[in-house]
Design an enzyme around this catalytic site. Structure first.
Site, PDB file in Angstrom:
ATOM      1  N   PHE A 108       3.461  -3.043   8.825  1.00  0.00           N
ATOM      2  CA  PHE A 108       4.107  -1.806   8.355  1.00  0.00           C
ATOM      3  C   PHE A 108       5.586  -2.016   8.032  1.00  0.00           C
ATOM      4  CE2 PHE A 108       0.865  -0.602  11.596  1.00  0.00           C
ATOM      5  CZ  PHE A 108      -0.116  -0.218  10.714  1.00  0.00           C
ATOM      6  N   GLY A 159      -4.489  -6.359   7.566  1.00  0.00           N
ATOM      7  CA  GLY A 159      -5.435  -5.309   7.887  1.00  0.00           C
ATOM      8  C   GLY A 159      -5.725  -4.404   6.714  1.00  0.00           C
ATOM      9  N   GLY A 167       1.117  -6.130  -2.783  1.00  0.00           N
ATOM     10  CA  GLY A 167       0.312  -7.296  -2.461  1.00  0.00           C
ATOM     11  C   GLY A 167      -0.969  -7.424  -3.255  1.00  0.00           C
ATOM     12  N   ARG A 216      -6.599   1.464 -11.421  1.00  0.00           N
ATOM     13  CA  ARG A 216      -7.934   1.048 -11.000  1.00  0.00           C
ATOM     14  C   ARG A 216      -7.966   0.886  -9.482  1.00  0.00           C
ATOM     15  NH1 ARG A 216     -11.633  -1.931 -14.039  1.00  0.00           N
ATOM     16  NH2 ARG A 216      -9.949  -2.666 -15.403  1.00  0.00           N
ATOM     17  N   ILE A 217      -8.925   1.493  -8.826  1.00  0.00           N
ATOM     18  CA  ILE A 217      -9.097   1.312  -7.394  1.00  0.00           C
ATOM     19  C   ILE A 217      -9.960   0.072  -7.195  1.00  0.00           C
ATOM     20  CG2 ILE A 217      -9.948   2.330  -5.263  1.00  0.00           C
ATOM     21  CD1 ILE A 217      -7.474   3.698  -6.498  1.00  0.00           C
ATOM     22  N   GLN A 233      -6.754   2.794   3.631  1.00  0.00           N
ATOM     23  CA  GLN A 233      -5.301   2.751   3.520  1.00  0.00           C
ATOM     24  C   GLN A 233      -4.716   4.157   3.425  1.00  0.00           C
ATOM     25  OE1 GLN A 233      -2.801  -0.082   3.212  1.00  0.00           O
ATOM     26  NE2 GLN A 233      -4.452  -0.389   4.664  1.00  0.00           N
ATOM     27  N   LYS A 292      -2.554  -0.031  -9.526  1.00  0.00           N
ATOM     28  CA  LYS A 292      -1.192   0.220  -9.044  1.00  0.00           C
ATOM     29  C   LYS A 292      -1.184   0.285  -7.522  1.00  0.00           C
ATOM     30  CE  LYS A 292      -0.341   3.862 -11.784  1.00  0.00           C
ATOM     31  NZ  LYS A 292       0.381   4.888 -12.573  1.00  0.00           N
ATOM     32  N   GLY A 326      -1.088   1.541  -0.923  1.00  0.00           N
ATOM     33  CA  GLY A 326      -1.004   1.582   0.527  1.00  0.00           C
ATOM     34  C   GLY A 326      -0.006   2.584   1.089  1.00  0.00           C
ATOM     35  N   GLU A 327       1.153   2.691   0.442  1.00  0.00           N
ATOM     36  CA  GLU A 327       2.196   3.574   0.962  1.00  0.00           C
ATOM     37  C   GLU A 327       2.197   4.956   0.321  1.00  0.00           C
ATOM     38  OE1 GLU A 327       5.754   0.518   2.009  1.00  0.00           O
ATOM     39  OE2 GLU A 327       4.798   0.257   0.067  1.00  0.00           O
TER      40      GLU A 327
END
Length: 739
Positions: A251, A478, A520, A623-624, A633, A696, A699-700
């Site tokens: 994190f 993770g 990442g 795109r996922i 996430q 794109k 995660g955040e």
């Protein structure tokens, strides 16, 4: 020798992932490394074993917050059975952790103490218990000095920050615009320091083989961390190897090297034995990194019809003397909403507290706690629905830079979320819906998170028996990196996932962007894509077709009526390197991911307790790559938002800077009982300006705005607007309506 395929993102690109048969990318594939983790077979930093038994090191933490170490009585520790040595190096030990992506060592030299808990020495023993006992017994003499511990008392000494993670902006006439606004809000929001509280503590095992140093570590960005290690110890890059195959959460707290890494390396060199240093949980809190506390002024000015013309977002934050990092709280404010008059300003207060640095969604996580609540307050003053206000001020182009957006689906997420959450059932008048002793309310907030592409490299090897090996020093903290890269390689090479092996977390592999900043998956994934593209070129040539006419499926290559197996096309390994770099599209387009958060809460009119009843997050992020890991996430981000809204708060003693809640017993994070049913929806999107995956960062995004939706729901439930996070019951009690 491997061939290389390199792409600089200077223009929009097509994606081969749109043309592969039976695509795996996007599917809800379970984590490929999951069985290793649940069976205990995944080896984390502190779990490696050696032919020679490793010694155990325990960091000694300063018991003052400002001053100088005058002497250390080593005999007070070495007299304890099992203690081998007290290792000190006042010049080379690092004083604090490093920021993410930096190439230089962090501040070195620990004789001068800058904060309570600063590591100053290492006690090494044959067991962890003996090392811990020795560290507790070690006698240290200090000269104490007066430090800066009280944020409010130090506010008058703040200094402007003009460069760094975000830049100040002054466009047109924000002060005049606000003064003349028909409707305006002008509020101060307070957010506290927070800790990443990752499950795995920071840990390093250092081993020397002559001049070769190997560190088994828990780090997020290996390539830059390696450069920091080299700089701190004056070593050549060829003599340093970092291994971090599995990371138990980070994190942001593990973006750069932390004190245990250099201490372990120095001790292992001195004692000629592997040395393992695992931080105690209290040391993780006291001597790694925190999210800074902030004092944010958000002012919005609008016409009577709700069109915003003025946005001011100024932030005061804290850090150690000499540190340049500041929390970019307004980083999304630049492009979130329209307004020709704009001001963003940052100021710093120097404090003797543990290093402030990046924590999940640095900037947006706390900045949107302020901005999105101010938007809610403005909507109320305008007598306008909060969603309609946001849609009305959804800009066509970036209002700060004057450039187009690559893609922008904020309005789509707002509309979808409103329909599926049942926003039409929200009571417009605060404190007007009640169920027994519980006041019920709904709130919402926008989510925005800037998208970045970082230079990244990967190597892909295709064997004649149709197996692919992917190698890059990218890490998996993770987040599902092993799985996503497996899916990309499988689709690009037409292989089942069982025939793809992904190897990560080793600086002997090509350097990747690392895990941080939501870069990442897209950056390392793009480098794997490019390496696979080069392999495809080789196969197309062997088959005698153009690459555009090549189809790879189930270990077979076909095109122009021909079809051959991989083993028929190649008799030896095909090795290819892939590289991706940001280019002109980064400057020509504002790239970001968007979303909308919705929350329903119940607030007890007697106790002030807040219970979240349900949450919905709707997101558009290109795109996922894997719906299951992506959803996970977003769950995690939204739970982070719950923590920020209701409970997370690091408490410093204003007299000496000491952390008062430095463990997981007293630093409250959300647990299962705190979490309501959470729904996450992804809207279809592709962004050809971002990277060849058209994906794109995600995660955040889940944390950005989540806490504000909860705060706005509390206001709708109670009629109480709180500007000081977290929104604990003591801040509600004296304002709650009578029974």
């Amino acid at each position: 020798m491997s061939a290389t395929s390199q792409l600089v993102m200077d223009q929009a690109v097509e994606s081969l992932l749109d043309r592969v048969p039976n695509p795996c990318v996007g599917e809800e594939l379970s984590r490929v490394e999951g069985p290793l983790k649940v069976s205990g077979m995944a080896t984390y930093a502190a779990e490696y074993t050696f032919d020679g038994e490793a010694l155990h090191g325990y960091l000694v933490s300063a018991s003052i917050a400002k001053g100088t170490v005058e002497s250390i009585d080593e005999s007070s520790a070495t007299s304890i059975d099992g203690v081998v040595a007290v290792v000190t190096d006042f010049k080379a030990f690092i004083r604090n952790s490093q920021q993410g992506g930096e190439k230089k060592a962090p501040t070195q030299g620990v004789q001068e103490v800058s904060y309570f808990g600063q590591p100053i020495a290492l006690v090494v023993a044959t067991s962890f218990e003996a090392a811990r006992e020795g560290a507790a017994a070690l006698k240290v003499e200090y000269t104490q000095e007066q430090g800066a511990f009280d944020f409010i008392a130090e506010l008058g000494k703040r200094e402007p920050m003009t460069s760094g993670n975000d830049k100040p902006v002054h466009k047109n006439n924000p002060d005049e615009g606000l003064a003349n606004a028909a409707v305006k809000v002008d509020s101060i929001y307070i957010t506290p320091s927070q800790n990443s509280a990752a499950m795995e503590p920071h840990a390093t095992i250092a081993e020397w083989d002559g001049d070769q140093l190997t560190l088994h570590c828990s780090m997020q960005m290996l390539s830059s961390c390696k450069q920091q290690i080299c700089d701190a110890l004056a070593l050549k890059p060829d003599n340093v190897r970092l291994i971090s195959r599995y990371v138990g959460g980070g994190f942001g707290s593990k973006l750069g090297i932390s004190p245990e890494s250099i201490a372990a390396a120095i001790a292992a060199k001195q004692l000629q034995r592997p040395v393992k240093v695992v931080m105690h949980r209290i040391q993780v809190f006291e001597s790694t990194v925190r999210r800074t506390n902030t004092r944010q002024r958000v002012a919005l000015g609008a016409d009577r019809d709700g069109r915003i013309h003025t946005i001011i977002h100024n932030t005061i934050c804290t850090n150690l003397p000499g540190e340049s990092f500041f929390e970019p709280a307004a980083i999304s404010t630049h492009f979130a909403y329209s307004g020709q008059n704009r001001e963003v300003k940052y100021e710093m207060v120097r404090m003797n507290q543990v290093l402030a640095g990046s924590m999940r969604a640095p900037g947006e996580a706390v900045g949107m706690l302020a901005l999105e609540c101010a938007m809610d307050e403005l909507a109320e003053k305008l007598d306008m629905d909060p969603i309609e206000l946001r849609k009305l001020n959804d800009p066509a182009i970036d209002p700060s830079k004057g450039i187009p957006f690559s893609t922008r689906k904020l309005t789509d997420t707002l509309d979808y979320g409103a329909k599926h959450f049942g926003w039409e059932n929200r009571h417009k008048t605060p404190a007007s819906q009640r169920e027994g002793d519980w006041l019920i309310g709904m709130g919402m907030a926008s989510a925005t998170r800037n998208n970045q592409l970082k230079a990244s490299a990967a190597r892909v090897t295709l064997t004649p028996d149709a197996h692919a090996i992917v190698e890059t020093d990218m890490t998996d903290i993770g987040t599902g990196t092993y799985t996503v890269l497996t899916q990309i390689a499988a689709d690009m090479l037409g292989l089942p996932v069982s025939q793809v092996e992904v190897r990560l977390g080793d600086t002997d592999f090509p350097p990747a962007a690392g895990s941080g900043g939501s870069v990442g998956a897209c950056s390392s994934g793009s480098s794997v894509y490019m390496a696979c593209k080069k392999v495809r070129e080789t196969l197309a040539k062997a088959l005698g077709v153009e690459e555009d006419n090549l189809t790879l499926q189930a270990g077979q290559a076909s095109g122009n009526g021909m079809c051959k197996t991989i083993s028929e096309l190649i008799q030896e390994n095909v090795v290819a390197m892939g590289q991706i770099e940001p280019g002109k599209t980064t400057k020509q387009y504002t790239q970001a991911s968007y979303g909308a958060h919705f929350a329903e809460v119940a607030v007890n009119v007697v106790t002030g307790e807040t219970r979240i009843r349900r949450m919905l997050g709707v997101f558009a992020a290109g795109r996922i790559l894997n719906e299951k890991t992506a959803r996970s996430q977003c769950y995690g981000g939204m739970i982070f938002g719950i923590g920020a809204a209701l409970m997370e708060e690091l408490l410093h003693d204003p007299h000496n800077g000491r952390l008062l809640n430095h463990d997981l017993a007293e630093y409250h994070v959300p647990v299962n009982a705190d979490i309501p049913p959470i729904d996450v929806v992804f809207l279809p999107e592709r962004d050809p300006y971002a990277n060849p995956l058209h994906a794109k960062g995600l995660g955040e995004l889940g944390i950005s705005g989540a806490g504000a939706a909860i705060a706005n729901a509390i206001y709708n439930a109670t009629g109480i607007r709180i500007y000081d996070y977290p929104l604990t019951l003591d801040k509600l009690l004296d304002q709650l309506p009578a029974l």
